[in-house]
Design a protein around this motif. Structure first.
Motif, PDB file in Angstrom:
ATOM      1  N   VAL A 114       0.834  -1.200   0.000  1.00 44.05           N
ATOM      2  CA  VAL A 114       0.000   0.000   0.000  1.00 44.05           C
ATOM      3  C   VAL A 114       0.875   1.258   0.000  1.00 44.05           C
ATOM      4  CG1 VAL A 114      -1.704   1.322   1.309  1.00 44.05           C
ATOM      5  CG2 VAL A 114      -1.940  -1.158   1.087  1.00 44.05           C
ATOM      6  N   GLY A 115       2.006   1.200   0.705  1.00 49.71           N
ATOM      7  CA  GLY A 115       2.899   2.339   0.751  1.00 49.71           C
ATOM      8  C   GLY A 115       3.472   2.686  -0.611  1.00 49.71           C
ATOM      9  N   ARG A 144      13.742   7.495  -6.797  1.00 45.54           N
ATOM     10  CA  ARG A 144      14.253   7.047  -5.496  1.00 45.54           C
ATOM     11  C   ARG A 144      13.314   7.463  -4.363  1.00 45.54           C
ATOM     12  NH1 ARG A 144      16.364  11.274  -2.531  1.00 45.54           N
ATOM     13  NH2 ARG A 144      18.174  11.552  -3.886  1.00 45.54           N
ATOM     14  N   ALA A 145      12.774   8.683  -4.454  1.00 48.18           N
ATOM     15  CA  ALA A 145      11.849   9.164  -3.437  1.00 48.18           C
ATOM     16  C   ALA A 145      10.544   8.374  -3.448  1.00 48.18           C
ATOM     17  CB  ALA A 145      11.571  10.649  -3.636  1.00 48.18           C
ATOM     18  N   ALA A 146      10.058   8.015  -4.635  1.00 46.77           N
ATOM     19  CA  ALA A 146       8.814   7.256  -4.736  1.00 46.77           C
ATOM     20  C   ALA A 146       8.971   5.876  -4.106  1.00 46.77           C
ATOM     21  CB  ALA A 146       8.391   7.136  -6.194  1.00 46.77           C
ATOM     22  N   VAL A 147      10.077   5.198  -4.410  1.00 41.89           N
ATOM     23  CA  VAL A 147      10.331   3.880  -3.822  1.00 41.89           C
ATOM     24  C   VAL A 147      10.596   4.010  -2.325  1.00 41.89           C
ATOM     25  CG1 VAL A 147      11.868   1.881  -3.820  1.00 41.89           C
ATOM     26  CG2 VAL A 147      11.203   2.934  -5.993  1.00 41.89           C
ATOM     27  N   GLY A 148      11.445   4.966  -1.971  1.00 43.78           N
ATOM     28  CA  GLY A 148      11.771   5.163  -0.563  1.00 43.78           C
ATOM     29  C   GLY A 148      10.578   5.585   0.269  1.00 43.78           C
ATOM     30  N   GLY A 149       9.680   6.363  -0.328  1.00 47.05           N
ATOM     31  CA  GLY A 149       8.481   6.771   0.401  1.00 47.05           C
ATOM     32  C   GLY A 149       7.612   5.590   0.786  1.00 47.05           C
ATOM     33  N   GLY A 150       7.477   4.633  -0.125  1.00 47.44           N
ATOM     34  CA  GLY A 150       6.706   3.433   0.191  1.00 47.44           C
ATOM     35  C   GLY A 150       7.353   2.614   1.282  1.00 47.44           C
ATOM     36  N   ILE A 151       8.672   2.480   1.214  1.00 53.98           N
ATOM     37  CA  ILE A 151       9.396   1.741   2.257  1.00 53.98           C
ATOM     38  C   ILE A 151       9.277   2.458   3.596  1.00 53.98           C
ATOM     39  CG2 ILE A 151      11.679   0.933   2.983  1.00 53.98           C
ATOM     40  CD1 ILE A 151      12.396   0.667   0.009  1.00 53.98           C
ATOM     41  N   TYR A 152       9.358   3.770   3.560  1.00 49.94           N
ATOM     42  CA  TYR A 152       9.249   4.558   4.788  1.00 49.94           C
ATOM     43  C   TYR A 152       7.907   4.330   5.485  1.00 49.94           C
ATOM     44  CZ  TYR A 152       8.517   8.685   7.715  1.00 49.94           C
ATOM     45  OH  TYR A 152       8.222   9.515   8.762  1.00 49.94           O
ATOM     46  N   LEU A 153       6.827   4.338   4.726  1.00 45.84           N
ATOM     47  CA  LEU A 153       5.509   4.102   5.319  1.00 45.84           C
ATOM     48  C   LEU A 153       5.427   2.725   5.960  1.00 45.84           C
ATOM     49  CD1 LEU A 153       3.171   5.667   2.594  1.00 45.84           C
ATOM     50  CD2 LEU A 153       3.708   6.607   4.850  1.00 45.84           C
ATOM     51  N   ALA A 154       6.002   1.723   5.302  1.00 46.44           N
ATOM     52  CA  ALA A 154       5.996   0.367   5.857  1.00 46.44           C
ATOM     53  C   ALA A 154       6.809   0.307   7.150  1.00 46.44           C
ATOM     54  CB  ALA A 154       6.549  -0.625   4.832  1.00 46.44           C
TER      55      ALA A 154
END
Length: 245
Positions: A114-115, A144-154
């Motif tokens: 979902v992130g 990088r921000a799009a991928v990292g943002g999803g990981i950050y939410l998780a």
């Protein structure tokens, strides 16, 4: 039960409990709503200002989506402490470490999917309102921000989940984390920037900047958030193994 069966059962809990499913869906809904509201009203004006950060501005709404992610992580664990549900779960899966690992894997996996969906969708939808100032995923730092943002939410969901396993209360965790995320960043002054960058939210959000400032880079900042999440998960694992149900 086999590890696969335990993991499947934990996924069924997330999918079937309305409050859990709703809080997970809220990650996407809240982020998109704030993205449309912010970029649709003042997005172009902000993009024209000197020193504007088009990459970070595109993911600004994740600050609100993370609250829903934290609520999801906390609720997914606290549901086990209501009405003796944990006794039933451990009667079916007496291996507490297996039960805990499966639950956190289900929480983290769901939050990650979902992130990532939220991060990419918010970026693409937000750019529709920026006209000539719009950027694409090929812009430096955007992918990088799009991928990292999803990981950050998780990671934030897992951080909340681990703390909830330790404290046995979603209310306590939300009462602790939400004011922490909303207030502490404004309390730290420039003098304390070196310390503030190691806080779980500030460190993880470095991945959302095109050129993050400070001693941490985008991925090392995300690694700091991962370390906070790992510490919370280990504390929660200890509590589940050692405490009476």
């Amino acid at each position: 039960m086999t590890p696969t069966a335990v993991l499947h059962s934990e996924w069924i809990k997330i999918r079937s409990v309305r409050s859990l499913y709703g809080s997970l869906a809220a990650v996407l809904a809240v982020t998109l709503a704030v993205t449309v509201l912010a970029l649709g009203t003042v997005g172009q004006e902000q993009a024209e200002r000197a020193g504007a950060e088009p990459v970070f501005d595109a993911f600004y709404a994740l600050n609100f989506g993370q609250i829903a992610a934290i609520a999801f992580g906390a609720a997914a664990v606290s549901s086990e402490f209501l009405g003796g549900a944990l006794r039933i779960s451990l009667a079916v899966v007496p291996r507490r470490s297996l039960f805990y690992a499966a639950k956190m894997t289900a929480i983290g996996g769901s939050a990650l999917v979902v992130g990532l969906l939220t991060s990419f969708t918010a970026f693409l939808v937000g750019q529709l309102f920026l006209g000539e100032h719009a950027i694409g995923l090929g812009h430096p730092g955007a992918l990088r921000a799009a991928v990292g943002g999803g990981i950050y939410l998780a990671l934030m969901a897992l951080f909340a989940a681990g703390l909830t396993a330790l404290l046995r209360s979603a209310v306590a965790v939300l009462s602790l984390l939400i004011p922490f995320l909303l207030i502490v960043p404004f309390v730290f002054t420039d003098i304390a920037t070196a310390v503030a960058q190691y806080l779980p939210d500030r460190a993880g959000q470095l991945v959302l900047h095109q050129n993050p400032e400070g001693s941490l880079g985008p991925w090392s900042g995300l690694a700091v958030t991962a370390a906070w999440a790992a510490a919370a998960l280990l504390a929660g694992w200890w509590a589940v193994r050692r405490r009476d149900v």
